[in-house]
Design a protein around this motif. Structure first.
Motif, mmCIF file in Angstrom:
data_model
loop_
_atom_site.group_PDB
_atom_site.id
_atom_site.type_symbol
_atom_site.label_atom_id
_atom_site.label_comp_id
_atom_site.label_asym_id
_atom_site.label_seq_id
_atom_site.Cartn_x
_atom_site.Cartn_y
_atom_site.Cartn_z
ATOM 1 N N ARG A 59 -34.720 62.355 27.735
ATOM 2 C CA ARG A 59 -35.887 63.201 27.526
ATOM 3 C C ARG A 59 -35.493 64.503 26.822
ATOM 4 N N ASN A 96 -43.698 62.365 35.290
ATOM 5 C CA ASN A 96 -42.799 62.840 36.351
ATOM 6 C C ASN A 96 -43.264 62.432 37.742
ATOM 7 N N GLU A 110 -36.901 58.273 22.555
ATOM 8 C CA GLU A 110 -37.713 57.319 23.306
ATOM 9 C C GLU A 110 -37.295 55.890 22.989
ATOM 10 N N LEU A 139 -31.978 59.439 32.377
ATOM 11 C CA LEU A 139 -33.335 59.566 31.855
ATOM 12 C C LEU A 139 -33.625 61.012 31.432
ATOM 13 N N ASP A 140 -33.170 61.963 32.241
ATOM 14 C CA ASP A 140 -33.359 63.379 31.888
ATOM 15 C C ASP A 140 -32.662 63.722 30.568
ATOM 16 N N GLY A 187 -35.088 63.903 23.316
ATOM 17 C CA GLY A 187 -36.312 63.477 22.652
ATOM 18 C C GLY A 187 -36.250 62.046 22.179
ATOM 19 N N HIS A 245 -39.525 54.654 31.423
ATOM 20 C CA HIS A 245 -39.095 54.966 30.066
ATOM 21 C C HIS A 245 -39.214 56.467 29.874
ATOM 22 N N ALA A 246 -38.846 56.923 28.711
ATOM 23 C CA ALA A 246 -38.813 58.364 28.458
ATOM 24 C C ALA A 246 -40.180 59.021 28.615
ATOM 25 N N ASN A 247 -41.252 58.256 28.469
ATOM 26 C CA ASN A 247 -42.603 58.820 28.579
ATOM 27 C C ASN A 247 -43.220 58.648 29.972
ATOM 28 N N THR A 248 -42.484 58.082 30.883
ATOM 29 C CA THR A 248 -43.019 57.894 32.227
ATOM 30 C C THR A 248 -43.335 59.257 32.837
#
Length: 166
Positions: free
Chosen positions: A150, A51, A155, A146-147, A153, A46-49
């Motif tokens: 992100r 790197n 999520e 995904l980038d 912003g 997900h967006a908070n995974t």
């Protein structure tokens, strides 16, 4: 044995084509397994995974694809070595790697009556590397989505939903 030690071009092409079909089948099974693992793991991203988790997934995927190609070239090298066409397994593997990657500039060669196998090995490499390239494009497209999420912003949108929407 005499027929195999001095094959005609049709026998040489037939045996080479049969081995190529096996190699491409093995590649297909391997690609499916790698893609399935990637998809199952990607479903949890997900967006908070972090790197590092994304990078590990990418490294494992690329490593798996490399192992698949090394396995396929080994499958090519076995009949060349065990059939006595190239005396040592190391030289046989070297010969196959050079042809599979279409480099073809080594000092190891097949006997003249088996030289058509070299281009057939190259054909199998072209097929499988092309297939691998398309898998990497798909994987990197998922990373690109995904980038973008992100960067925006956002999520709320799951990367898997982005992938399935395509």
């Amino acid at each position: 044995m005499t027929e195999l030690s001095t094959p005609g071009p049709m026998m040489e092409m037939l045996l080479g084509t049969l081995i190529m079909i096996v190699i491409i089948f093995v590649h297909g099974v391997g690609i499916r397994m790698i893609n399935l693992h990637f998809s199952r793991t990607w479903a949890h991203m997900h967006a908070n995974t972090p790197n590092w988790r994304l990078n590990v997934l990418l490294a494992l995927t690329i490593g798996s694809l490399a192992v698949l190609h090394f396995s396929e070239t080994f499958l090519w090298a076995m009949p060349l070595s065990f059939g006595g066409l190239i005396p040592s397994m190391r030289d046989s593997y070297f010969y196959v790697l050079e042809n599979y990657t279409t480099l073809g500039e080594g000092n190891v060669s097949l006997p003249d009556q088996w030289r058509l196998l070299g281009p057939i090995i190259s054909m199998s490499g072209l097929f499988t590397f092309g297939w691998t390239g398309s898998v990497l494009v798909s994987v990197m497209t998922d990373f690109g989505h995904l980038d973008k999420l992100r960067a925006k912003g956002s999520e709320a949108i799951d990367p898997l939903e982005q992938r399935d929407a395509r």
